[in-house]
Scaffold this motif. Structure first.
Motif, mmCIF file in Angstrom:
data_model
loop_
_atom_site.group_PDB
_atom_site.id
_atom_site.type_symbol
_atom_site.label_atom_id
_atom_site.label_comp_id
_atom_site.label_asym_id
_atom_site.label_seq_id
_atom_site.Cartn_x
_atom_site.Cartn_y
_atom_site.Cartn_z
ATOM 1 N N THR A 183 0.864 -1.173 0.000
ATOM 2 C CA THR A 183 0.000 0.000 0.000
ATOM 3 C C THR A 183 0.904 1.227 0.000
ATOM 4 O O THR A 183 1.778 1.362 0.860
ATOM 5 N N VAL A 184 0.701 2.095 -0.980
ATOM 6 C CA VAL A 184 1.566 3.263 -1.165
ATOM 7 C C VAL A 184 0.759 4.530 -0.903
ATOM 8 O O VAL A 184 -0.340 4.698 -1.452
ATOM 9 N N TYR A 185 1.300 5.385 -0.060
ATOM 10 C CA TYR A 185 0.671 6.667 0.257
ATOM 11 C C TYR A 185 1.319 7.736 -0.600
ATOM 12 O O TYR A 185 2.523 7.936 -0.556
ATOM 13 N N ALA A 186 0.509 8.443 -1.415
ATOM 14 C CA ALA A 186 1.036 9.464 -2.326
ATOM 15 C C ALA A 186 0.907 10.875 -1.781
ATOM 16 O O ALA A 186 1.438 11.810 -2.381
ATOM 17 N N GLY A 187 0.158 11.056 -0.708
ATOM 18 C CA GLY A 187 0.067 12.373 -0.097
ATOM 19 C C GLY A 187 -0.897 13.323 -0.764
ATOM 20 O O GLY A 187 -0.860 14.536 -0.508
ATOM 21 N N ALA A 188 -1.778 12.809 -1.640
ATOM 22 C CA ALA A 188 -2.766 13.665 -2.304
ATOM 23 C C ALA A 188 -3.919 12.796 -2.776
ATOM 24 O O ALA A 188 -3.775 11.580 -2.950
ATOM 25 N N ALA A 189 -5.065 13.428 -2.961
ATOM 26 C CA ALA A 189 -6.229 12.703 -3.458
ATOM 27 C C ALA A 189 -5.978 12.232 -4.883
ATOM 28 O O ALA A 189 -5.498 12.994 -5.737
ATOM 29 N N LEU A 203 5.515 0.698 -13.978
ATOM 30 C CA LEU A 203 5.344 2.127 -13.731
ATOM 31 C C LEU A 203 3.883 2.384 -13.401
ATOM 32 O O LEU A 203 2.989 1.947 -14.124
ATOM 33 N N VAL A 204 3.639 3.085 -12.286
ATOM 34 C CA VAL A 204 2.299 3.492 -11.879
ATOM 35 C C VAL A 204 2.244 5.010 -11.932
ATOM 36 O O VAL A 204 3.126 5.692 -11.392
ATOM 37 N N ALA A 205 1.228 5.543 -12.593
ATOM 38 C CA ALA A 205 1.039 6.986 -12.703
ATOM 39 C C ALA A 205 -0.264 7.370 -12.021
ATOM 40 O O ALA A 205 -1.328 6.833 -12.358
ATOM 41 N N LEU A 206 -0.181 8.266 -11.063
ATOM 42 C CA LEU A 206 -1.340 8.727 -10.300
ATOM 43 C C LEU A 206 -1.644 10.182 -10.660
ATOM 44 O O LEU A 206 -0.771 11.049 -10.541
ATOM 45 N N ALA A 207 -2.858 10.450 -11.086
ATOM 46 C CA ALA A 207 -3.276 11.816 -11.395
ATOM 47 C C ALA A 207 -3.978 12.431 -10.186
ATOM 48 O O ALA A 207 -4.927 11.849 -9.652
ATOM 49 N N THR A 208 -3.497 13.587 -9.747
ATOM 50 C CA THR A 208 -4.130 14.346 -8.669
ATOM 51 C C THR A 208 -4.715 15.628 -9.261
ATOM 52 O O THR A 208 -4.705 15.839 -10.479
ATOM 53 N N ASP A 209 -5.217 16.501 -8.403
ATOM 54 C CA ASP A 209 -5.783 17.769 -8.893
ATOM 55 C C ASP A 209 -4.731 18.676 -9.512
ATOM 56 O O ASP A 209 -5.061 19.548 -10.330
ATOM 57 N N VAL A 210 -3.468 18.484 -9.152
ATOM 58 C CA VAL A 210 -2.444 19.450 -9.556
ATOM 59 C C VAL A 210 -1.298 18.838 -10.351
ATOM 60 O O VAL A 210 -0.527 19.570 -10.984
ATOM 61 N N ALA A 227 9.340 7.967 -8.639
ATOM 62 C CA ALA A 227 10.203 8.027 -9.825
ATOM 63 C C ALA A 227 10.412 9.473 -10.249
ATOM 64 O O ALA A 227 10.076 9.882 -11.365
ATOM 65 N N GLY A 228 10.940 10.274 -9.348
ATOM 66 C CA GLY A 228 11.259 11.652 -9.691
ATOM 67 C C GLY A 228 10.154 12.623 -9.363
ATOM 68 O O GLY A 228 9.141 12.287 -8.740
ATOM 69 N N ASP A 229 10.364 13.866 -9.772
ATOM 70 C CA ASP A 229 9.409 14.925 -9.482
ATOM 71 C C ASP A 229 8.073 14.674 -10.169
ATOM 72 O O ASP A 229 8.020 14.036 -11.238
ATOM 73 N N PRO A 230 6.969 15.185 -9.600
ATOM 74 C CA PRO A 230 5.669 15.063 -10.269
ATOM 75 C C PRO A 230 5.681 15.740 -11.641
ATOM 76 O O PRO A 230 6.454 16.664 -11.895
ATOM 77 N N LEU A 231 4.803 15.256 -12.520
ATOM 78 C CA LEU A 231 4.685 15.813 -13.863
ATOM 79 C C LEU A 231 3.616 16.898 -13.900
ATOM 80 O O LEU A 231 2.620 16.820 -13.183
ATOM 81 N N ALA A 232 3.807 17.882 -14.776
ATOM 82 C CA ALA A 232 2.857 18.988 -14.917
ATOM 83 C C ALA A 232 1.692 18.555 -15.797
ATOM 84 O O ALA A 232 1.441 19.102 -16.878
ATOM 85 N N LEU A 233 0.964 17.553 -15.326
ATOM 86 C CA LEU A 233 -0.246 17.050 -15.975
ATOM 87 C C LEU A 233 -1.310 16.867 -14.896
ATOM 88 O O LEU A 233 -0.971 16.731 -13.716
ATOM 89 N N THR A 234 -2.570 16.826 -15.293
ATOM 90 C CA THR A 234 -3.634 16.585 -14.317
ATOM 91 C C THR A 234 -4.517 15.406 -14.714
ATOM 92 O O THR A 234 -5.548 15.177 -14.093
ATOM 93 N N SER A 235 -4.124 14.678 -15.765
ATOM 94 C CA SER A 235 -4.829 13.446 -16.126
ATOM 95 C C SER A 235 -3.811 12.503 -16.742
ATOM 96 O O SER A 235 -2.742 12.926 -17.194
#
Length: 320
Positions: A183-189, A203-210, A227-235
């Motif tokens: 179970t991985v906690y990402a710190g955002a909805a 590779l798992v990609a999680l989309a948050t509001d930001v 796997a590095g800094d978050p990406l500037a995407l929202t979906s």
């Protein structure tokens, strides 16, 4: 110049004993009740022909080394033999060699390749796998799985489950000697989730509001790691493995993350993507096909005409 680079790759393949990548390819695209064939590459070119199937195409899949094109329709899984075809004509249209009745509505389904079997996910917990040697649908037990679980075929075709939670995801993988569960906690909805295996790494990609947050995992006792800094995407709609990284696509564009280089962010929307052995990357969205030459250091975009509602992408060598 590009041909010289590809020929050098062919020479390297011959020296290392690996298979040589084909240079002349067709791109197969599902559109309505047709499979439409285009010459591969960056040059603008119209379709060279199509197959009319009489049923809506939901997804396409061709496994490397196989001479069949798998086609998913709303109620059947079909495999069509591939023969003939050229850069100016499609493969011969013949009857399917495999026709499996699904027994459910799969109009929103998807296909995924393994090594010796494929996976069919119709949504709503309706999931099957099918061995390639003697194709038959084998039901996956999804009872108790969370809504939104993503099912994948990992190394040795082991069924992998990745499920979103309110603030992260769970991962379940049946290992050879023991089962793994994290179970991985990402710190955002979490609003959306996608996952993809490539070369033994998940590779798992999680989309948050930001942003979109990436995690990688290889089979073992260590949990998935950021796997590095978050990406500037929202979906997140598509994950495309590259030889030295990943391309993550969504409604608002895509990001290319490669080793030893800065992230490349573009605003072209992506619903699905495909990399061919001659090192072109095809990014599809409604009415749009964008081609990237992966040998181009600038990764310039090459737009090409495309069906309004593409359903599935697959490549096939000319002459198979």
């Amino acid at each position: 110049m590009r041909k010289a680079l590809l020929l050098s790759l062919l020479l390297l393949a011959a020296c290392t004993g690996t298979s040589e990548p084909p240079l002349d390819l067709l791109l197969a695209v599902g559109s309505g009740d047709q499979v439409v064939f285009y010459p591969a590459g960056t040059a603008e070119a119209g379709a060279v022909g199509q197959w009319s199937l009489g049923a809506a195409v939901v997804d396409l899949l061709r496994l490397e080394g196989e001479s069949r094109l798998w086609v998913l329709t709303p109620d059947r899984l079909l495999a069509y033999p591939l023969s003939g075809g050229s850069l100016t004509s499609p493969p011969a249209a013949v009857a399917p060699s495999v026709s499996l009745e699904i027994g459910a509505d799969c109009s929103g389904g998807r296909l995924e390749a393994g090594s010796a079997r494929l996976l069919l996910d119709c949504g709503g917990g309706l999931v099957w796998t099918a061995p390639l040697g003697a194709p038959a649908l084998e039901t996956v037990d999804t009872s108790g799985d969370a809504t939104g679980t993503v099912y994948l075929l990992g190394p040795d075709d082991r069924l992998t489950r990745v499920a979103p939670t309110l603030t992260g995801f769970t991962l379940d993988y049946p290992g050879e000697e023991q089962d793994y569960s994290f179970t991985v906690y990402a710190g955002a909805a979490v609003n959306d989730l996608a996952a993809r295996w490539s070369a033994g790494t998940l590779l798992v990609a999680l989309a948050t509001d930001v942003d979109v947050r990436l995690y990688t995992w290889s089979p073992g006792t260590d949990p998935p790691k950021s796997a590095g800094d978050p990406l500037a995407l929202t979906s997140v709609r598509a994950i495309v493995p590259l030889s030295d990284g990943w391309l993550i696509g969504g409604d608002g564009g895509y990001v290319v993350r490669r080793s030893q280089t800065d992230d490349l962010r573009r605003t072209t929307p992506v619903d699905r993507g495909l990399v061919t052995p001659n090192l072109y990357c095809y990014l599809a969205a409604a009415g749009r096909l964008t081609v990237l030459d992966l040998l181009d250091p600038e990764l310039a975009e090459h737009p090409r005409g495309f069906p309004a509602d593409p359903r599935g992408l697959a490549w096939l060598p000319v002459g198979e």
